[in-house]
Write a protein that holds these residues in place. Structure first.
Motif, PDB file in Angstrom:
ATOM      1  N   ARG A  56      19.311  18.551 -31.040  1.00  0.00           N
ATOM      2  CA  ARG A  56      19.883  19.877 -31.244  1.00  0.00           C
ATOM      3  C   ARG A  56      19.088  20.668 -32.269  1.00  0.00           C
ATOM      4  O   ARG A  56      18.832  21.855 -32.108  1.00  0.00           O
ATOM      5  N   VAL A  57      18.704  19.986 -33.360  1.00  0.00           N
ATOM      6  CA  VAL A  57      18.099  20.702 -34.481  1.00  0.00           C
ATOM      7  C   VAL A  57      16.708  21.215 -34.145  1.00  0.00           C
ATOM      8  O   VAL A  57      16.425  22.419 -34.287  1.00  0.00           O
ATOM      9  N   SER A 107      24.596  10.487 -32.043  1.00  0.00           N
ATOM     10  CA  SER A 107      23.536   9.608 -32.505  1.00  0.00           C
ATOM     11  C   SER A 107      22.438  10.414 -33.183  1.00  0.00           C
ATOM     12  O   SER A 107      22.419  11.652 -33.130  1.00  0.00           O
ATOM     13  N   LEU A 108      21.493   9.703 -33.798  1.00  0.00           N
ATOM     14  CA  LEU A 108      20.359  10.372 -34.429  1.00  0.00           C
ATOM     15  C   LEU A 108      19.597  11.203 -33.404  1.00  0.00           C
ATOM     16  O   LEU A 108      19.209  12.347 -33.667  1.00  0.00           O
ATOM     17  N   LEU A 109      19.358  10.640 -32.223  1.00  0.00           N
ATOM     18  CA  LEU A 109      18.641  11.382 -31.188  1.00  0.00           C
ATOM     19  C   LEU A 109      19.417  12.615 -30.747  1.00  0.00           C
ATOM     20  O   LEU A 109      18.820  13.661 -30.466  1.00  0.00           O
ATOM     21  N   ALA A 133      16.158  20.504 -41.057  1.00  0.00           N
ATOM     22  CA  ALA A 133      15.876  19.155 -40.551  1.00  0.00           C
ATOM     23  C   ALA A 133      17.129  18.289 -40.664  1.00  0.00           C
ATOM     24  O   ALA A 133      18.029  18.588 -41.447  1.00  0.00           O
ATOM     25  N   PRO A 134      17.200  17.200 -39.908  1.00  0.00           N
ATOM     26  CA  PRO A 134      18.323  16.276 -40.019  1.00  0.00           C
ATOM     27  C   PRO A 134      18.121  15.253 -41.134  1.00  0.00           C
ATOM     28  O   PRO A 134      18.699  14.174 -41.105  1.00  0.00           O
ATOM     29  N   SER A 135      17.274  15.571 -42.104  1.00  0.00           N
ATOM     30  CA  SER A 135      17.020  14.689 -43.234  1.00  0.00           C
ATOM     31  C   SER A 135      16.817  15.556 -44.469  1.00  0.00           C
ATOM     32  O   SER A 135      16.772  16.784 -44.367  1.00  0.00           O
ATOM     33  N   PRO A 136      16.678  14.949 -45.655  1.00  0.00           N
ATOM     34  CA  PRO A 136      16.467  15.767 -46.856  1.00  0.00           C
ATOM     35  C   PRO A 136      15.079  16.400 -46.919  1.00  0.00           C
ATOM     36  O   PRO A 136      14.839  17.218 -47.801  1.00  0.00           O
TER      37      PRO A 136
END
Length: 290
Positions: A112-113, A105-107, A244-247
């Motif tokens: 982890r990140v 999941s996102l969480l 990050a988990p995003s751009p």
């Protein structure tokens, strides 16, 4: 050698190199990364060493040869110039740190990140630079001026507002041209310019740093692991990871470094910081702000 951290690796290992190899490292850092794309002979001439010394230098960092070193620089340049749009269009952005693991999941992914990147940032932070940053920010004889970029101006304000509660002579670089010019024109030997500059780096930060250094002042730089062009003009550099988990590059590790610096300043100021904070609280209560 992981891409994106080569300049930082060179800075960390300068003390382990031979005197001749240190000359090569300083030449590369002084005009990083463009100096690395010159020929071996040109770098050797600028450093005042032999061509074999340049080759020994790159081998110290795990490269098979000079072309391998330059290939790593090219890959790093691509990362330095990345934007949220280019990262958004990359097929693998936001993938889990452990590629063998299920994304979850996102969480799960951010769990982890973020802790991993904060831990790596703090582990890689040069202790000497951290101590030097605290020393500059806690020196009551010095005046502090803080400035950031598109997003990082928020972190300049966050750090500055804490420092204002602990000591005198803290200000932000104004946004309006006339005020900004007047502030920069006033900088001199007793000034410290605190800059936040992350990819995509802003040209005005280099000009500001040059101005302050030319007038005998100091520059403290918060930046990413690819290192802002301001690095070669800065007295102190605090590099932070931005994975990050995003751009969008994450500023979570930067916040951890800022909090660490604030804790150090509080320790360094001791009772004077306590007294300044108490006076501020008294004034706030007197005028009904708290």
């Amino acid at each position: 050698m992981a891409t994106g951290v080569l300049a930082d690796e060179i800075r960390h290992k300068l003390g382990e190199l031979s005197p001749a190899e240190r000359k090569v490292g300083r030449v590369l850092l002084a005009a990083y990364p463009s100096a690395g794309f010159e020929t071996v002979a040109a770098i050797a001439e600028r450093a005042g060493v032999s061509a074999p010394t340049v080759l020994r230098f790159v081998s110290r960092f795990g490269f098979r040869g000079f072309p391998d070193f330059q290939a790593a620089l090219r890959a790093e340049l691509e990362e330095r110039n990345a934007s949220p749009l280019s990262l958004y269009e990359a097929p693998d952005y936001g993938r889990p740190v452990d590629e063998a693991a299920d994304g979850g999941s996102l969480l799960d992914r951010v769990g982890r990140v973020f802790p991993a990147e904060v831990a790596k940032t703090l582990a890689e932070l040069p202790p000497h630079d951290l101590d030097a940053a605290v020393g500059l920010l806690a020196d009551a004889k010095l005046r502090l001026t803080l400035a950031g970029g598109r997003f990082t101006h928020l972190f300049a304000q966050y750090l500055g507002l804490h420092l204002m509660q602990l000591r005198e002579d803290v200000r932000f670089l104004p946004d309006r041209d006339v005020e900004r010019t007047a502030t920069l024109a006033s900088l001199g030997r007793r000034d410290v310019l605190v800059l936040f500059d992350y990819r995509r780096y802003e040209r005005d930060k280099v000009a500001m740093a040059e101005l302050v250094r030319d007038r005998g002042g100091k520059v403290l730089l918060f930046t990413d692991t690819w290192l802002s062009p301001v690095t070669s003009r800065a007295d102190v550099v605090l590099p932070c990871r931005v994975t990050a988990p995003s751009p969008y590059d994450s500023l979570v590790p930067t916040l951890a470094v800022i909090e660490t610096v604030i804790a150090g300043v509080i320790e360094a100021l001791g009772e004077s910081g306590h007294d300044h904070l108490r006076r501020g609280e008294d004034v706030a209560q007197h005028i009904g702000l708290v």
